[in-house]
Design a protein around this motif. Structure first.
Motif, mmCIF file in Angstrom:
data_model
loop_
_atom_site.group_PDB
_atom_site.id
_atom_site.type_symbol
_atom_site.label_atom_id
_atom_site.label_comp_id
_atom_site.label_asym_id
_atom_site.label_seq_id
_atom_site.Cartn_x
_atom_site.Cartn_y
_atom_site.Cartn_z
ATOM 1 N N PHE A 152 108.431 36.661 130.000
ATOM 2 C CA PHE A 152 109.887 37.045 129.876
ATOM 3 C C PHE A 152 110.421 36.973 128.520
ATOM 4 C CE2 PHE A 152 108.750 34.041 133.763
ATOM 5 C CZ PHE A 152 108.810 34.938 134.615
ATOM 6 N N PHE A 153 109.520 36.896 127.637
ATOM 7 C CA PHE A 153 110.140 36.992 126.003
ATOM 8 C C PHE A 153 110.871 38.290 125.916
ATOM 9 C CE2 PHE A 153 108.137 33.241 123.662
ATOM 10 C CZ PHE A 153 108.430 32.311 124.584
ATOM 11 N N PRO A 154 111.732 38.414 125.109
ATOM 12 C CA PRO A 154 112.239 39.819 124.233
ATOM 13 C C PRO A 154 111.133 40.453 123.677
ATOM 14 C CG PRO A 154 113.621 38.114 123.299
ATOM 15 C CD PRO A 154 112.811 37.191 124.489
ATOM 16 N N ASN A 155 111.096 41.538 123.649
ATOM 17 C CA ASN A 155 110.122 42.238 122.563
ATOM 18 C C ASN A 155 110.870 42.731 121.316
ATOM 19 O OD1 ASN A 155 111.556 44.592 123.600
ATOM 20 N ND2 ASN A 155 110.140 44.964 125.011
ATOM 21 N N ASP A 156 110.095 43.531 120.708
ATOM 22 C CA ASP A 156 110.614 43.941 119.436
ATOM 23 C C ASP A 156 111.942 44.990 119.484
ATOM 24 O OD1 ASP A 156 108.498 42.976 117.832
ATOM 25 O OD2 ASP A 156 107.431 44.567 117.376
ATOM 26 N N GLU A 157 111.918 45.728 120.719
ATOM 27 C CA GLU A 157 112.814 46.497 120.944
ATOM 28 C C GLU A 157 114.312 45.603 121.201
ATOM 29 O OE1 GLU A 157 113.373 49.939 124.366
ATOM 30 O OE2 GLU A 157 111.286 49.547 123.843
ATOM 31 N N ASP A 158 113.941 44.637 121.884
ATOM 32 C CA ASP A 158 115.331 43.854 122.259
ATOM 33 C C ASP A 158 115.635 43.212 120.729
ATOM 34 O OD1 ASP A 158 115.113 44.015 125.060
ATOM 35 O OD2 ASP A 158 113.320 42.599 124.928
ATOM 36 N N GLN A 159 115.039 42.744 120.101
ATOM 37 C CA GLN A 159 115.254 42.218 118.723
ATOM 38 C C GLN A 159 116.048 43.337 117.651
ATOM 39 O OE1 GLN A 159 112.119 39.955 116.716
ATOM 40 N NE2 GLN A 159 113.206 39.919 114.727
ATOM 41 N N THR A 160 115.595 44.402 117.848
ATOM 42 C CA THR A 160 116.194 45.397 117.148
ATOM 43 C C THR A 160 117.514 45.887 117.745
ATOM 44 O OG1 THR A 160 113.979 46.435 116.641
ATOM 45 C CG2 THR A 160 115.904 48.068 116.401
ATOM 46 N N GLY A 161 117.484 45.772 119.092
ATOM 47 C CA GLY A 161 118.945 45.964 119.898
ATOM 48 C C GLY A 161 120.081 45.141 119.320
ATOM 49 N N ALA A 162 119.604 43.668 119.235
ATOM 50 C CA ALA A 162 120.496 42.769 118.963
ATOM 51 C C ALA A 162 120.967 42.838 117.611
ATOM 52 C CB ALA A 162 119.779 41.266 119.112
ATOM 53 N N ALA A 163 119.900 43.487 116.845
ATOM 54 C CA ALA A 163 120.369 43.614 115.288
ATOM 55 C C ALA A 163 121.073 44.729 115.235
ATOM 56 C CB ALA A 163 118.962 43.870 114.395
ATOM 57 N N LYS A 164 120.907 45.653 115.962
ATOM 58 C CA LYS A 164 122.089 47.081 115.702
ATOM 59 C C LYS A 164 123.436 46.631 116.258
ATOM 60 C CE LYS A 164 118.302 50.626 116.646
ATOM 61 N NZ LYS A 164 118.382 51.520 117.739
ATOM 62 N N ALA A 165 123.318 45.699 117.221
ATOM 63 C CA ALA A 165 124.697 45.213 117.940
ATOM 64 C C ALA A 165 125.415 44.689 116.716
ATOM 65 C CB ALA A 165 124.490 44.391 119.139
ATOM 66 N N LEU A 166 124.711 43.710 115.861
ATOM 67 C CA LEU A 166 125.465 43.062 114.941
ATOM 68 C C LEU A 166 126.044 44.060 114.001
ATOM 69 C CD1 LEU A 166 123.559 40.024 113.543
ATOM 70 C CD2 LEU A 166 125.828 39.988 114.323
ATOM 71 N N LEU A 167 124.944 45.096 113.531
ATOM 72 C CA LEU A 167 125.609 46.145 112.483
ATOM 73 C C LEU A 167 126.771 46.944 113.136
ATOM 74 C CD1 LEU A 167 121.966 47.506 111.352
ATOM 75 C CD2 LEU A 167 123.493 45.771 110.204
ATOM 76 N N ARG A 168 126.721 47.172 114.197
ATOM 77 C CA ARG A 168 127.988 47.724 114.980
ATOM 78 C C ARG A 168 129.242 46.906 114.608
ATOM 79 N NH1 ARG A 168 124.499 49.619 119.107
ATOM 80 N NH2 ARG A 168 125.144 47.877 120.460
ATOM 81 N N LEU A 169 128.990 45.708 115.119
ATOM 82 C CA LEU A 169 130.066 44.781 115.070
ATOM 83 C C LEU A 169 130.853 44.639 113.526
ATOM 84 C CD1 LEU A 169 131.322 42.132 116.876
ATOM 85 C CD2 LEU A 169 129.944 40.817 115.421
ATOM 86 N N GLN A 170 129.737 44.658 112.733
ATOM 87 C CA GLN A 170 130.311 44.627 111.088
ATOM 88 C C GLN A 170 130.926 45.807 110.851
ATOM 89 O OE1 GLN A 170 126.720 45.348 108.588
ATOM 90 N NE2 GLN A 170 127.885 44.421 106.739
ATOM 91 N N ASP A 171 130.626 47.050 111.220
ATOM 92 C CA ASP A 171 131.432 48.233 111.148
ATOM 93 C C ASP A 171 132.937 47.960 111.833
ATOM 94 O OD1 ASP A 171 129.614 49.273 109.301
ATOM 95 O OD2 ASP A 171 128.701 50.656 111.239
ATOM 96 N N THR A 172 133.027 47.640 113.091
ATOM 97 C CA THR A 172 133.972 47.668 113.994
ATOM 98 C C THR A 172 134.823 46.963 113.336
ATOM 99 O OG1 THR A 172 132.552 48.046 115.698
ATOM 100 C CG2 THR A 172 134.973 47.301 116.293
ATOM 101 N N TYR A 173 134.604 45.689 112.913
ATOM 102 C CA TYR A 173 135.679 44.482 112.410
ATOM 103 C C TYR A 173 135.426 44.753 110.945
ATOM 104 C CZ TYR A 173 135.915 43.577 117.277
ATOM 105 O OH TYR A 173 136.026 43.479 118.477
ATOM 106 N N ASN A 174 135.033 45.337 110.116
ATOM 107 C CA ASN A 174 134.754 45.750 108.773
ATOM 108 C C ASN A 174 134.623 44.319 108.158
ATOM 109 O OD1 ASN A 174 135.101 47.334 106.367
ATOM 110 N ND2 ASN A 174 137.254 46.888 106.346
ATOM 111 N N LEU A 175 133.436 43.875 108.345
ATOM 112 C CA LEU A 175 133.077 42.563 107.953
ATOM 113 C C LEU A 175 132.087 42.744 106.575
ATOM 114 C CD1 LEU A 175 132.274 40.792 111.276
ATOM 115 C CD2 LEU A 175 134.288 40.261 109.892
#
Lengths: 228, 228
Positions: A108-131
């Motif tokens: 049931f563990f997340p894989n590399d893809e899930d980890q990458t997905g969560a990282a990309k979500a962070l990068l998007r958030l960074q742009d959206t809120y200009n952090l």
């Protein structure tokens, strides 16, 4: 900040709540393993302490020691039977429960893809809120509970993912951030500052980064994942 | 008491001095193993403590916890990579050095015959100097240095060896002695005397002896070889 929750679709959120419980369950069985291992080690230490004293006495005066026939008999008995029992105890595997739990849960563990997905979500958030990376790595998101930090390794991971996406803007930002945090940690962990080499600012210089990372790991071996 | 040393021929004495050094060497590598295992366990405990706190927070408020995107990313990273690293650490074998030392030294260990020989020497000594089992098991041999005790298990061993030699006189003496010492130990280790069963005096009753031995082992599990 209500928008943050929209970065993950509801199904993912539900699955992630399960993962929290999975992790909790792993911690419980890990703690069981630690208890079992500690009690095994306690028994072994008792034997070692007893034998340490005994062999100290015996080696200091072997003739006198063996002159007592009870000592001679007990030496025979220890070597013929008791050390073998101690060996069996040393070889006894206490990790069975934890390891089989890991094996079951791993599906049931997340894989590399899930980890990458969560990282990309962070990068998007960074742009959206200009952090900036510093704010984000300190977890300084206003209005968000359960503040959490990004370690140097986390920042490096984010930079690496940006790099594989050919997103060199974020690559540089996060590699810089990782380097900065590593340097801080290195400075803290090195007692003698003179061994700290003169370095050029390593703008995206991966080789230097890896070198400093290895050095840092050496110096900081004992802490598995110390937070920045 | 000069006669005591004649019970062992000089070659045996010399060989036994070697055995003392062998045992000393085993203690050193056992202590190395203990140190390595303790440091491994220390690392695992650090991780367990960190994760215990983290999962406590997370399970109490999963929605709020996952609302922080850094937490979500770190959860993915932990499950996808870090728990696997922890698993490798748990599976890491620290006993290699000690076990191979045991394997090498085992070829020089005394065998059952040597153990029986040393036991018979004790029985001969008992007859020669007309010693009762109590005196001998307390190691009260005048003029002998490095006083040593016989445990209940040692006495049982002596009784068993006498039995296989069809020497029922010594069998009864040493089984009695073993039983007496076991009863003392049992009485000391049982906090509630009411669970101590009514028993008949077991003159050579092996079944009863084994029952009391198992019971005692249960009650006294923690101490590997406590001396009487």
């Amino acid at each position: 900040w209500a928008g943050v929750s929209f970065l993950l679709v509801p199904v993912e959120r539900c699955h992630m709540t399960d993962l929290i419980n999975t992790e909790k369950d792993l911690v419980v069985s890990l703690k069981d393993y630690i208890k079992a291992e500690e009690s095994k080690l306690e028994q072994i230490k008792k034997w070692a302490e007893k034998l340490d004293q005994l062999t100290d006495t015996a080696t200091k005066d072997p003739e006198g020691f063996l002159g007592h026939p009870v000592n001679a008999f007990k030496l025979m008995k220890r070597l013929n039977t008791e050390w073998g029992e101690l060996e069996s105890l040393v070889l006894k595997d206490m990790s069975d429960g934890f390891i089989s739990n890991m094996t079951i849960q791993r599906q049931f563990f997340p894989n590399d893809e899930d980890q990458t997905g969560a990282a990309k979500a962070l990068l998007r958030l960074q742009d959206t809120y200009n952090l900036d990376t510093d704010t984000l790595s300190r977890g300084n998101l206003p209005g968000v509970k359960h503040k959490s930090f990004l370690t140097a390794e986390d920042c490096f991971e984010l930079g690496k993912i940006a790099y594989t996406e050919a997103d060199y803007y974020h690559t540089e930002l996060w590699m810089e951030q990782a380097l900065k945090q590593l340097e801080c940690r290195l400075a803290r962990s090195l007692t003698c500052m003179c061994v700290y080499p003169e370095h050029q600012r390593a703008n995206g210089n991966m080789k230097y980064f890896e070198y400093i990372m290895a050095k840092e790991k050496e110096a900081n071996k004992s802490s598995t994942d110390s937070e920045e």
